[in-house]
Design an enzyme around this catalytic site. Structure first.
Site, PDB file in Angstrom:
ATOM      1  N   ASP A  15     -28.311  -1.305  53.235  1.00 31.61           N
ATOM      2  CA  ASP A  15     -27.969  -0.623  51.979  1.00 31.61           C
ATOM      3  C   ASP A  15     -26.638   0.110  52.172  1.00 31.61           C
ATOM      4  O   ASP A  15     -26.560   1.122  52.873  1.00 31.61           O
ATOM      5  CB  ASP A  15     -29.081   0.358  51.594  1.00 31.61           C
ATOM      6  CG  ASP A  15     -28.928   0.814  50.151  1.00 31.61           C
ATOM      7  OD1 ASP A  15     -27.812   1.223  49.773  1.00 31.61           O
ATOM      8  OD2 ASP A  15     -29.914   0.744  49.400  1.00 31.61           O
ATOM      9  N   ILE A  16     -25.592  -0.421  51.552  1.00 32.70           N
ATOM     10  CA  ILE A  16     -24.236   0.104  51.738  1.00 32.70           C
ATOM     11  C   ILE A  16     -24.138   1.536  51.206  1.00 32.70           C
ATOM     12  O   ILE A  16     -23.632   2.442  51.879  1.00 32.70           O
ATOM     13  CB  ILE A  16     -23.213  -0.816  51.031  1.00 32.70           C
ATOM     14  CG1 ILE A  16     -23.323  -2.234  51.609  1.00 32.70           C
ATOM     15  CG2 ILE A  16     -21.797  -0.275  51.175  1.00 32.70           C
ATOM     16  CD1 ILE A  16     -22.715  -3.304  50.752  1.00 32.70           C
ATOM     17  N   ASN A  21     -26.704 -13.067  41.547  1.00 39.40           N
ATOM     18  CA  ASN A  21     -27.154 -12.410  40.311  1.00 39.40           C
ATOM     19  C   ASN A  21     -26.057 -12.497  39.260  1.00 39.40           C
ATOM     20  O   ASN A  21     -24.991 -13.050  39.500  1.00 39.40           O
ATOM     21  CB  ASN A  21     -27.558 -10.958  40.596  1.00 39.40           C
ATOM     22  CG  ASN A  21     -26.395 -10.179  41.184  1.00 39.40           C
ATOM     23  OD1 ASN A  21     -25.376  -9.989  40.538  1.00 39.40           O
ATOM     24  ND2 ASN A  21     -26.544  -9.753  42.430  1.00 39.40           N
TER      25      ASN A  21
HETATM   26  O1  C5P Z   1     -31.348  -0.164  45.180  1.00 32.75           O
HETATM   27  P1  C5P Z   1     -30.550  -0.607  44.005  1.00 32.75           P
HETATM   28  O2  C5P Z   1     -29.975  -1.982  44.186  1.00 32.75           O
HETATM   29  O3  C5P Z   1     -31.198  -0.442  42.690  1.00 32.75           O
HETATM   30  O4  C5P Z   1     -29.335   0.451  43.991  1.00 32.75           O
HETATM   31  C1  C5P Z   1     -28.217   0.250  43.232  1.00 32.75           C
HETATM   32  C2  C5P Z   1     -27.047   0.959  43.880  1.00 32.75           C
HETATM   33  O5  C5P Z   1     -27.037   0.789  45.292  1.00 32.75           O
HETATM   34  C3  C5P Z   1     -25.727   0.375  43.416  1.00 32.75           C
HETATM   35  O6  C5P Z   1     -24.772   1.428  43.446  1.00 32.75           O
HETATM   36  C4  C5P Z   1     -25.413  -0.669  44.494  1.00 32.75           C
HETATM   37  O7  C5P Z   1     -24.031  -0.945  44.575  1.00 32.75           O
HETATM   38  C5  C5P Z   1     -25.939   0.012  45.732  1.00 32.75           C
HETATM   39  N1  C5P Z   1     -26.471  -0.906  46.777  1.00 32.75           N
HETATM   40  C6  C5P Z   1     -25.766  -1.052  47.967  1.00 32.75           C
HETATM   41  N2  C5P Z   1     -26.275  -1.855  48.948  1.00 32.75           N
HETATM   42  C7  C5P Z   1     -27.436  -2.515  48.783  1.00 32.75           C
HETATM   43  C8  C5P Z   1     -28.148  -2.363  47.581  1.00 32.75           C
HETATM   44  C9  C5P Z   1     -27.638  -1.556  46.596  1.00 32.75           C
HETATM   45  O8  C5P Z   1     -24.697  -0.465  48.109  1.00 32.75           O
HETATM   46  N3  C5P Z   1     -27.888  -3.281  49.754  1.00 32.75           N
END
Ligand code: C5P
Length: 397
Positions: A305-306, A208
């Site tokens: 999702d971290i 991205n």
């Molecule tokens: O779900 P979305 O991508 O919109 O959420 C954004 C937030 O979640 C950001 O803080 C991003 O760093 C974190 N994130 C994450 N791991 C993922 C997806 C998003 O830590 N796999």
């Protein structure tokens, strides 16, 4: 700031000892008085004479020297400054500090002091990575000792790796930060930044537009506030924050591993634009047009999702901050994200259709928590980093 400040600089016997002269000069320029202490082995690297000439101070090195003791006893010497700095701190000195040894002037002062001690380790990479050294460092951190570095780089012995002493300017900045009232000293803070890259084959990937500018600005601000910053970053063209521990990664899975193997953290800021999916059937060879009947079969699988996992982890950071980039219903979506991810605060950006925040110098964000919302006016990403740093200071105190 710093006019009346005084530090005791303990110089250990390592090759980086020569940098102590530059450190003294930088500190003097910042109006910080330096009392130099040399260990016996440091006398092989810098001379008492050069230190005395630069610092314009008496250089102490031996315990129970009658002249020194009548002039200023070692207990008194351990109390006269605002901070004790050990630079370079050899593996031997670190071991002595961790185990309470007091067999020379330097180690006795450290054991006797009622002041904070800042340690700048300097040693060969193998020595740094030995379990004995790592557990000594862990112990000292638990005791409240402050650390700066070591950095990764070339070593005097010809090897390369973690163990180089932090640069004098970085040590000076950390000393200055330790004299500020509202700091993040002793706080270990995670910042994820930049994009992730999900490989399709050795040539192609899914990624991205994240530039890493905002994450880097935040990390810089936190380093300046004295925090120990772990910066996990996808590939970007931005210079890494100086003074942070840099962990470069490619994929979301790499980022996940890096995040969870470097904790626990006091605060976590997930500013990275993490890919939602990775390619489950990524190919180790270039996918040829003819092999895939002109349309490759790319199977996507959701990434961990971290942010969500950090928020519900056993060692949850006291403050977890997420980012949200939304094209519509900014507040509503950000609030939902706050709940679904389980974090404490969301920094929300509205992404307009035409203009893009990615790579731009400025940003306009809204801060959203469970019971509070504040729209910040448009400002530079550096200013947002600094303002967020101040907000984190408030949360931590
Ligand atoms: O779900 P979305 O991508 O919109 O959420 C954004 C937030 O979640 C950001 O803080 C991003 O760093 C974190 N994130 C994450 N791991 C993922 C997806 C998003 O830590 N796999």
């Amino acid at each position: 700031m710093g006019k009346d400040k005084k530090i005791t600089l303990i110089i250990g016997g390592g090759i980086a000892a020569y940098k102590s002269l530059e450190l003294i000069r930088l500190l003097q320029n910042a109006h910080i008085e330096v009392i130099p202490i040399l260990t016996k082995s440091a006398e092989n690297f810098v001379t008492t004479l050069s230190l005395a000439a630069i610092s314009k101070k008496k250089v102490y090195s031996h315990l129970f020297d009658l002249n020194d003791e009548t002039e200023m006893g070692h207990i008194q010497l351990s109390r006269v400054s605002d901070l004790i700095v050990v630079a370079p701190a050899t593996a031997n000195l670190i071991s002595k500090m961790a185990n309470g040894l007091a067999d020379d002037l330097a180690s006795t002062l450290i054991l006797a002091t009622n002041k904070k001690v800042l340690i700048a380790p300097s040693m060969n990479v193998q020595m740094w990575n030995k379990p004995a050294t790592l557990s000594n460092v862990k112990k000292l951190k638990e005791y409240g000792f402050l650390f700066i570095g070591p950095n990764t780089g070339d070593m005097a012995c010809g090897e390369f790796g973690l163990g180089r002493m932090a640069e004098p300017s970085e040590i000076k900045d950390k000393i200055m930060a330790s004299f500020q009232n509202n700091t993040l000293l002793n706080k270990k803070i995670l910042v994820t930044s930049g994009p992730t890259v999900e490989r399709i084959d050795p040539i192609r990937f899914i990624s991205n537009n994240s530039s890493g500018l905002q994450g880097t600005a935040i990390a810089n601000a936190l380093v300046n506030l004295g925090a120990e910053v772990v910066f996990v970053t996808g590939p970007t063209n931005v210079s890494h924050p100086i003074g942070a521990k840099i962990i470069p990664i490619e994929s979301a899975k790499d980022m996940y591993k890096a995040v969870f193997s470097n904790g626990p953290y006091d605060v976590a800021i997930c500013a990275a634009a993490v890919s939602d999916w990775h390619v489950q059937n990524d190919s180790s060879r270039k996918i040829k047009k003819k092999d895939s009947n002109s349309k490759p079969n790319i199977e996507l699988k959701e990434n961990p999702d971290i942010l969500a996992d950090l928020s519900k982890s056993k060692n949850r950071p006291g403050l977890v901050i997420g980012f949200a980039a939304e094209t519509e219903q900014l507040t509503k979506n950000a609030k939902e994200k706050l709940i679904s991810k389980g974090c404490d605060l969301i920094v929300a950006n509205k992404v307009e259709k035409k203009s893009s925040i990615f790579g731009a110098k400025n940003n306009e964000v809204t801060i959203i928590t469970n019971d509070y919302m504040e729209k910040w006016p448009e400002m530079t990403k550096t200013e947002i980093g600094e303002k967020l740093g101040q907000l984190i200071v408030k949360y931590c105190h």
